[in-house]
Write an enzyme that holds these catalytic residues in place. Structure first.
Site, PDB file in Angstrom:
ATOM      1  N   CYS A  88       0.832  -1.195   0.000  1.00  0.00           N
ATOM      2  CA  CYS A  88       0.000   0.000   0.000  1.00  0.00           C
ATOM      3  C   CYS A  88       0.871   1.252   0.000  1.00  0.00           C
ATOM      4  CB  CYS A  88      -0.912   0.000   1.226  1.00  0.00           C
ATOM      5  SG  CYS A  88      -2.046   1.402   1.291  1.00  0.00           S
ATOM      6  N   CYS A  92      -0.090   4.993   6.901  1.00  0.00           N
ATOM      7  CA  CYS A  92      -0.768   4.809   8.184  1.00  0.00           C
ATOM      8  C   CYS A  92       0.220   4.166   9.162  1.00  0.00           C
ATOM      9  CB  CYS A  92      -1.998   3.932   8.019  1.00  0.00           C
ATOM     10  SG  CYS A  92      -3.154   4.531   6.762  1.00  0.00           S
ATOM     11  N   CYS A  95       0.025   0.396  10.301  1.00  0.00           N
ATOM     12  CA  CYS A  95      -0.321  -0.659   9.345  1.00  0.00           C
ATOM     13  C   CYS A  95       0.903  -1.389   8.794  1.00  0.00           C
ATOM     14  CB  CYS A  95      -1.130  -0.072   8.195  1.00  0.00           C
ATOM     15  SG  CYS A  95      -1.730  -1.333   7.049  1.00  0.00           S
ATOM     16  N   CYS A 132     -16.427  -9.651   5.065  1.00  0.00           N
ATOM     17  CA  CYS A 132     -15.781  -8.379   4.735  1.00  0.00           C
ATOM     18  C   CYS A 132     -14.523  -8.636   3.912  1.00  0.00           C
ATOM     19  CB  CYS A 132     -15.414  -7.627   6.006  1.00  0.00           C
ATOM     20  SG  CYS A 132     -16.799  -7.420   7.143  1.00  0.00           S
ATOM     21  N   CYS A 164     -19.286  -6.601   3.114  1.00  0.00           N
ATOM     22  CA  CYS A 164     -18.655  -5.348   3.491  1.00  0.00           C
ATOM     23  C   CYS A 164     -17.323  -5.265   2.768  1.00  0.00           C
ATOM     24  CB  CYS A 164     -18.451  -5.293   5.008  1.00  0.00           C
ATOM     25  SG  CYS A 164     -17.636  -3.787   5.600  1.00  0.00           S
ATOM     26  N   CYS A 224     -19.725   1.795   7.971  1.00  0.00           N
ATOM     27  CA  CYS A 224     -18.993   1.126   9.052  1.00  0.00           C
ATOM     28  C   CYS A 224     -17.777   2.005   9.346  1.00  0.00           C
ATOM     29  CB  CYS A 224     -18.564  -0.274   8.630  1.00  0.00           C
ATOM     30  SG  CYS A 224     -17.590  -1.165   9.879  1.00  0.00           S
ATOM     31  N   ARG A 301     -18.716  -2.952  17.257  1.00  0.00           N
ATOM     32  CA  ARG A 301     -17.969  -4.170  16.929  1.00  0.00           C
ATOM     33  C   ARG A 301     -16.667  -4.254  17.718  1.00  0.00           C
ATOM     34  NH1 ARG A 301     -20.526  -6.488  12.603  1.00  0.00           N
ATOM     35  NH2 ARG A 301     -21.967  -5.090  11.524  1.00  0.00           N
TER      36      ARG A 301
END
Length: 396
Positions: A88, A92, A95, A132, A164, A224, A301
């Site tokens: 990616c 972040c 991550c 998801c 999702c 979400c 969640r």
């Protein structure tokens, strides 16, 4: 609230959060009583007063709100699959999939449709009613792979599961196509407070994230959106995140609360590993309980990081209003409790699964989706007592 009002209110929200100080509060702490209207005007001070109550008082309040809006024994089991791992371009700081950090996670090609459908079938057999799919990229853009994702959404939906996706930034045309393919929900977390956010991510702004939420909402997809504990934030940042979510024009239908699973090589993971600490169970309980009070009709969640919490701690989180977990041995790239462990916990606590397309997602079932999926059965029944039963003599 009219859908057309969502985007300008979100953009105004993003602008107002820059350099935000505590807002003035009402005379009381803004407690959400069981029969009160949904509120979208929570101040920082009010949310702080809810959050800082004595822990057991907070849990009691949250449990009362929870039982007024949900079946307290019903917990949705969801499965999260990384369909495109690593590589990616975002930074972040938590991550392991960012190409900017040296972590054990390596970039891999996107999974094929047949592989994803097989994983979805296994998840359904194990009791999951929401599936998801996540990709490690900045956003969908004009990627050819997006066509494959649309086929995956359509295929998983056809199994009778809620679907999702978490695909990064999402523009309005892509959101509309996902809705047409049968997508139930789109995950795009705010991660933390607006003030702390620049310390976590620099390659996309808070306003970028709010723009994606607006595109999702306007396409008719459920939102979400939650955050992460353990990313060098303060308690004030946790309160700021929850206030931001609770003052959106419409509350997210789903609010994931994650505890960071630190991965060596990521800036925030390294920081937590160097401290030798982790998110404490009572921090998660406070965040979950406060989320339940200020967003009483949202699914809350209990997401990443469950392996670090005992069953007793998780039980208190369910008591405080958590009504969904992710099942399966891996959550994207980090470990998660095994299915058998969760089944044993459900039996011990008397919990049962949630059927798909019930509660906040009741109106999201596509026309072609079958209604045959049942939540995992639970055989618990409360004991019956007879008023005429005589006491058993004690023997010493």
């Amino acid at each position: 609230m009219a859908m057309r009002l969502y985007r300008p209110q979100l953009l105004a929200l993003a602008q107002s959060r820059a350099g935000m100080a505590l807002s003035g509060g009402r005379a009381n702490c803004g407690v959400a009583h069981a029969n009160s209207k949904l509120r979208h005007d929570w101040t920082r001070e009010e949310v702080s007063q809810v959050y800082h109550q004595p822990l057991m008082e907070l849990v009691f309040q949250a449990a009362t709100v929870h039982r007024a809006n949900f079946d307290s024994r019903e917990v949705q089991q969801s499965t999260l699959l990384s369909i495109k791992t690593g590589g990616c371009s975002e930074d972040c700081g938590y991550c392991s999939q960012s190409q900017k950090f040296k972590t054990p996670v390596k970039a891999t090609p996107m999974l094929k449709l047949d592989e994803v459908l097989e994983k979805a079938k296994l998840a359904k057999e194990a009791g999951s009613t929401r599936f998801c799919m996540g990709t490690a990229w900045r956003g969908t853009g004009k990627k050819r792979a997006f066509e494959d994702i649309l086929a995956m959404v359509k295929g998983v939906s056809s199994l009778g599961l809620e679907t999702c996706c978490t695909l990064g930034l999402l523009d309005a045309p892509s959101a509309k196509r996902l809705k047409e393919a049968g997508l139930t929900a789109y995950n795009h977390n705010l991660d933390t407070s607006p003030e702390h956010y620049p310390n976590v991510v620099t390659t996309r702004t808070y306003a970028d994230r709010l723009e994606t939420l607006a595109n999702v909402r306007e396409a008719g997809i459920s939102v979400c959106c939650g955050g992460i504990l353990g990313i060098a934030e303060t308690e004030e940042d946790r309160i700021g995140l929850l206030q931001t979510l609770a003052t959106l024009p419409e509350h997210p239908e789903s609010v994931p609360i994650n505890a960071l699973v630190p991965v060596e090589g990521t800036p925030l993971g390294n920081k937590q590993l160097a401290k030798g600490g982790s998110v404490q169970w009572h921090h998660m309980v406070r965040a979950i309980a406060t989320a339940r009070v200020v967003m009483p009709k949202s699914m809350v969640r209990l997401s990443a990081g469950r392996l670090s919490f005992s069953q007793e701690a998780q039980a208190l989180m369910f008591m405080a209003g958590a009504n969904s977990i992710f099942t399966g041995e891996t959550l994207l790239t980090t470990p998660n409790p095994e299915i058998a462990q969760d089944a044993a916990m459900f039996e011990l606590l008397g919990l049962q699964g949630k059927k798909p397309y019930t509660g906040p997602t009741a109106a999201m079932r596509p026309e072609w989706v079958p209604e045959s999926v049942e939540a995992k059965p639970n055989t618990y029944s409360p004991p019956q007592f007879s008023e005429t039963r005589q006491p058993r003599p004690a023997v010493f």
